[in-house]
Design an enzyme around this catalytic site. Structure first.
Site, PDB file in Angstrom:
ATOM      1  N   SER A 225      10.857  -0.394  22.299  1.00  0.00           N
ATOM      2  CA  SER A 225      10.690  -1.692  22.946  1.00  0.00           C
ATOM      3  C   SER A 225      11.627  -2.774  22.414  1.00  0.00           C
ATOM      4  O   SER A 225      12.834  -2.683  22.568  1.00  0.00           O
ATOM      5  CB  SER A 225       9.231  -2.111  22.819  1.00  0.00           C
ATOM      6  OG  SER A 225       8.982  -3.259  23.548  1.00  0.00           O
ATOM      7  N   HIS A 226      11.059  -3.764  21.754  1.00  0.00           N
ATOM      8  CA  HIS A 226      11.832  -4.925  21.290  1.00  0.00           C
ATOM      9  C   HIS A 226      12.332  -4.745  19.863  1.00  0.00           C
ATOM     10  O   HIS A 226      12.940  -5.657  19.309  1.00  0.00           O
ATOM     11  CB  HIS A 226      10.948  -6.159  21.372  1.00  0.00           C
ATOM     12  CG  HIS A 226       9.613  -5.919  20.733  1.00  0.00           C
ATOM     13  ND1 HIS A 226       8.646  -5.134  21.319  1.00  0.00           N
ATOM     14  CD2 HIS A 226       9.120  -6.300  19.548  1.00  0.00           C
ATOM     15  CE1 HIS A 226       7.605  -5.057  20.523  1.00  0.00           C
ATOM     16  NE2 HIS A 226       7.854  -5.748  19.436  1.00  0.00           N
TER      17      HIS A 226
ATOM     18  N   ASP B 291      13.382  -7.646  27.074  1.00  0.00           N
ATOM     19  CA  ASP B 291      13.528  -6.928  25.802  1.00  0.00           C
ATOM     20  C   ASP B 291      14.242  -5.599  26.046  1.00  0.00           C
ATOM     21  O   ASP B 291      14.682  -5.304  27.165  1.00  0.00           O
ATOM     22  CB  ASP B 291      12.169  -6.737  25.117  1.00  0.00           C
ATOM     23  CG  ASP B 291      11.284  -5.735  25.827  1.00  0.00           C
ATOM     24  OD1 ASP B 291      11.480  -5.536  27.044  1.00  0.00           O
ATOM     25  OD2 ASP B 291      10.409  -5.135  25.188  1.00  0.00           O
TER      26      ASP B 291
ATOM     27  N   ASP C 112      13.471  -2.462  26.505  1.00  0.00           N
ATOM     28  CA  ASP C 112      13.049  -1.558  27.581  1.00  0.00           C
ATOM     29  C   ASP C 112      12.629  -2.315  28.841  1.00  0.00           C
ATOM     30  O   ASP C 112      12.044  -1.729  29.756  1.00  0.00           O
ATOM     31  CB  ASP C 112      11.936  -0.615  27.114  1.00  0.00           C
ATOM     32  CG  ASP C 112      10.688  -1.355  26.691  1.00  0.00           C
ATOM     33  OD1 ASP C 112      10.793  -2.512  26.244  1.00  0.00           O
ATOM     34  OD2 ASP C 112       9.581  -0.780  26.815  1.00  0.00           O
TER      35      ASP C 112
ATOM     36  N   ARG D 105       9.237  -6.760  28.722  1.00  0.00           N
ATOM     37  CA  ARG D 105       8.912  -8.144  28.368  1.00  0.00           C
ATOM     38  C   ARG D 105       9.816  -9.121  29.115  1.00  0.00           C
ATOM     39  O   ARG D 105      10.890  -8.742  29.575  1.00  0.00           O
ATOM     40  CB  ARG D 105       9.124  -8.377  26.879  1.00  0.00           C
ATOM     41  CG  ARG D 105       8.150  -7.625  26.027  1.00  0.00           C
ATOM     42  CD  ARG D 105       8.299  -8.035  24.574  1.00  0.00           C
ATOM     43  NE  ARG D 105       7.235  -7.409  23.810  1.00  0.00           N
ATOM     44  CZ  ARG D 105       6.926  -7.720  22.564  1.00  0.00           C
ATOM     45  NH1 ARG D 105       7.613  -8.640  21.929  1.00  0.00           N
ATOM     46  NH2 ARG D 105       5.922  -7.120  21.960  1.00  0.00           N
TER      47      ARG D 105
ATOM     48  N   LYS E 229       3.772  -3.633  31.824  1.00  0.00           N
ATOM     49  CA  LYS E 229       4.266  -4.979  32.083  1.00  0.00           C
ATOM     50  C   LYS E 229       5.693  -4.862  32.601  1.00  0.00           C
ATOM     51  O   LYS E 229       6.327  -3.829  32.408  1.00  0.00           O
ATOM     52  CB  LYS E 229       4.161  -5.851  30.848  1.00  0.00           C
ATOM     53  CG  LYS E 229       4.838  -5.294  29.622  1.00  0.00           C
ATOM     54  CD  LYS E 229       4.485  -6.158  28.426  1.00  0.00           C
ATOM     55  CE  LYS E 229       4.968  -5.553  27.135  1.00  0.00           C
ATOM     56  NZ  LYS E 229       3.878  -5.064  26.291  1.00  0.00           N
TER      57      LYS E 229
END
Ligand code: G1P
Ligand code: ZN
Length: 582
Positions: free
Chosen positions: A124-125, A299, A301, A304, A399
């Site tokens: 992710s981030h 972000d 992926d 976000r 999300k």
């Protein structure tokens, strides 16, 4: 057609393969150890019932971070050996997390096949590169992250694993070229299909939003736009959607070429890490050029999002509330009304106020997107969000960063549709201020203490739980910290009973509620890969519209002081400052 054999490779368990809030995340050097990834993948196969694997189609892709390409080849070979019929890979191994969810739910293969699940390769981030993080998580048939029952089983399997299956002699597949490669194995044919990373997702977005309306807004000379992908996978979608479909100018895109190490940056869209965008939007120091009207970021992926106006930051808690309040008017997908709305517990109550005013079903769930999925599958929730820059809807079960930007562009397009011929436009800031004057404002901030000693963090949490049995003592401490804060009237640990499947999640954060509606929340992060991260969430509600325009850090100062004193932050962690403030 080349033929492959199945090898059974002996292995031993590794410690600590427990999936966190969102999959297993570790340093690349941990993942690259012999058998490490293989153990986790086999443990996942073994946790799923045979009918989800044998003869089925799996998606394997991610945000393109370092080690993804090796991981994809390993997972392809293990899928073949475990009797999977087809593996679908996004071109170059790239698929955003929401796009994976869309592919599972929507994509139909040429022979009518549908995917039964996916391995998403992302942390992710978290930063990427040889010395940074890699991650893997499994998503189910509904397109959402595996529920706790499954991730617990995966973890249990990792602690007892003795062997894994792999088609060692299966040649590496060229994932840079779209097309299918077929192999033959002991259980029949096996196919790897490399497909366009954007098609399914873009079609879904077109079915949700009025692209023509957004296109008109973007064509208006007064409306300027900027989008920062922080060198994550969002760049692939941003180019296709904002430039090719919606006609934005190439110069509107920042950092939209995906890189294995995210250009050395921290691919998290917030005011600390999205520096270039923040500067361009006039929120940095000494910005002289006129900033764009709208700024967005994603972000690594692309699940976000951050939403900015000209010199203006929209908190994620406000963002979801504003989207919910405007969805029916501005977004065709919601024109029949919202089924309900939901937020994670630490997210501010801005959404609650909208839900009440619009008479919508409302849910408060623990941190992590998987809890929204059940509500959506049961038809109870249309729009949901988290304070941590996550916003989305029931179009997928993750999300969705680009969706959030399209939602905001839709709201702006709708509010400005009569103004595109030269009048002054309604801005992001106007929309937020109008929202505050209608619903009140939730001042909100989050303090993160990253990579603190795990022992100290645990003690701090235990201390906060103990303290809750003595409210007079709590009130003494908070008044000493700052006499301006109101009284604490209740403290608890958040526990959630899923209204759909009845499962109970305990210890989801420590809460202190104040008489004036303010709230403090403390919880430990479940996504870090080193040490512990303590998050402190600070919130204060202001209904008086003459007082909703204050600087938020200023407004929250007394509560922050109370939080630090209550938790004995410095004593337990040795930290006098948080690493990140959002
Ligand atoms: C963090 C966020 C949480 C989000 C998760 C995955 O988890 O706080 O809201 O769902 O990342 O993006 P945490 O590290 O707090 O467990
Ligand atoms: Zn993410």
């Amino acid at each position: 057609m080349s033929t492959f054999k199945v090898s059974r490779i002996e292995t031993r368990p590794f410690d600590g393969q427990k999936p966190g809030t969102s999959g297993l995340r570790k340093k690349v050097k941990v993942f690259a150890q012999t058998h490490y990834l293989q153990n986790f993948v086999q443990a996942t196969f073994n946790a799923l019932t045979c009918d989800k694997i044998k003869g089925n189609t799996l998606v394997v892709s991610g945000d393109g971070r370092y080690y993804s390409k090796d991981a994809i080849q390993i997972i392809i070979k293990m899928s073949a050996a475990n009797g999977v019929r087809r593996v679908w890979v996004g071109q170059n191994g790239l698929l955003s997390t929401p796009a994976v969810s869309a592919v599972i739910r929507e994509r139909v293969g040429t022979d009518g096949s549908k995917a039964s699940g996916a391995f998403i390769l992302t942390a992710s981030h978290n930063p990427g590169g040889p010395t940074e993080d890699f991650g893997i998580k499994y998503n189910m048939e509904n397109g959402g992250p595996a529920p706790e029952g499954v991730t617990d089983k995966i973890y249990e399997n990792t602690t007892t694993i003795k062997e894994y299956l792999i088609a060692e002699n299966l040649p590496d597949v060229d994932i840079s070229k779209i097309g299918s490669t077929n192999f033959s194995g002991p259980e029949g044919e096996f196919e790897v299909e490399v497909f366009d990373s954007t098609d399914t997702y873009v079609n879904l977005m077109k079915s949700i939003f009025d692209f023509e309306a957004i296109k008109k807004l973007l064509a208006c000379p007064k409306f300027t736009f900027c989008y920062d992908s922080l060198h994550g996978v969002a760049g692939v979608y941003a180019k296709r959607i904002f430039i090719e479909e919606l006609g934005a100018n190439e110069s509107s895109l920042l950092n939209c070429t995906p890189k294995e190490d995210f250009g050395g940056g921290h691919p998290d869209p917030n005011l600390t890490y999205a520096k270039e965008l923040v500067q361009r939007m006039g929120l940095g120091k000494n910005s002289e050029v006129e900033p764009p009207e709208f700024g967005g970021a994603a972000d690594g992926d692309a699940d976000r999002n951050m939403i900015l106006g000209k010199r203006f930051f929209v908190t994620p808690s406000d963002s979801v509330a504003i989207i919910a309040a405007n969805a029916v008017e501005a977004i065709p997908y919601f024109s029949d009304g919202l089924k309900g709305v939901a937020r994670s517990m630490p997210t501010s109550a801005a959404l609650d106020v909208v839900a009440e005013a619009l008479n919508l079903k409302f849910f408060e769930v623990p941190t992590g997107w998987k809890f929204f999925g059940n509500l959506m599958d049961a038809g109870l929730c249309s729009v949901c969000g988290e304070e941590s820059f996550g916003t989305g809807s029931d179009h997928v079960r993750e999300k969705d960063g680009i969706w959030a930007v399209l939602a905001w562009l839709s709201i702006l397009a709708q509010k400005n549709k009569e103004k595109l011929n030269g009048e002054k436009l309604v801005t992001v800031e106007d929309i937020v201020r109008q929202h505050w004057s209608t619903y009140g404002r939730h001042y909100y901030t989050r303090y993160d203490y990253e990579n603190v000693d795990a022992g100290g963090a645990k003690e701090l949490m235990a201390h906060l739980v103990n303290l809750q049995s003595d409210l007079p003592q709590v009130n003494k401490i908070v008044k000493e910290a700052n006499s301006a804060v109101s009284n604490v009237i209740k403290g608890d640990e958040f526990e959630y009973k899923d209204s759909v499947d009845g499962s109970v999640s305990k210890h989801q954060g420590i809460r202190y509620f104040f008489e004036d509606g303010s709230r403090l929340v403390f919880r430990l992060s479940g996504t870090g890969s080193e040490g512990a991260t303590i998050r402190v969430y600070i919130e204060q509600y202001e209904k008086d519209s003459s007082k909703t325009g204050r600087d938020s850090q200023e407004a929250l100062k007394p509560l922050v002081e109370a939080a630090l004193r209550l938790s004995k932050m410095q004593e337990f962690t040795g930290r006098s400052e948080p690493t990140v403030i959002t």
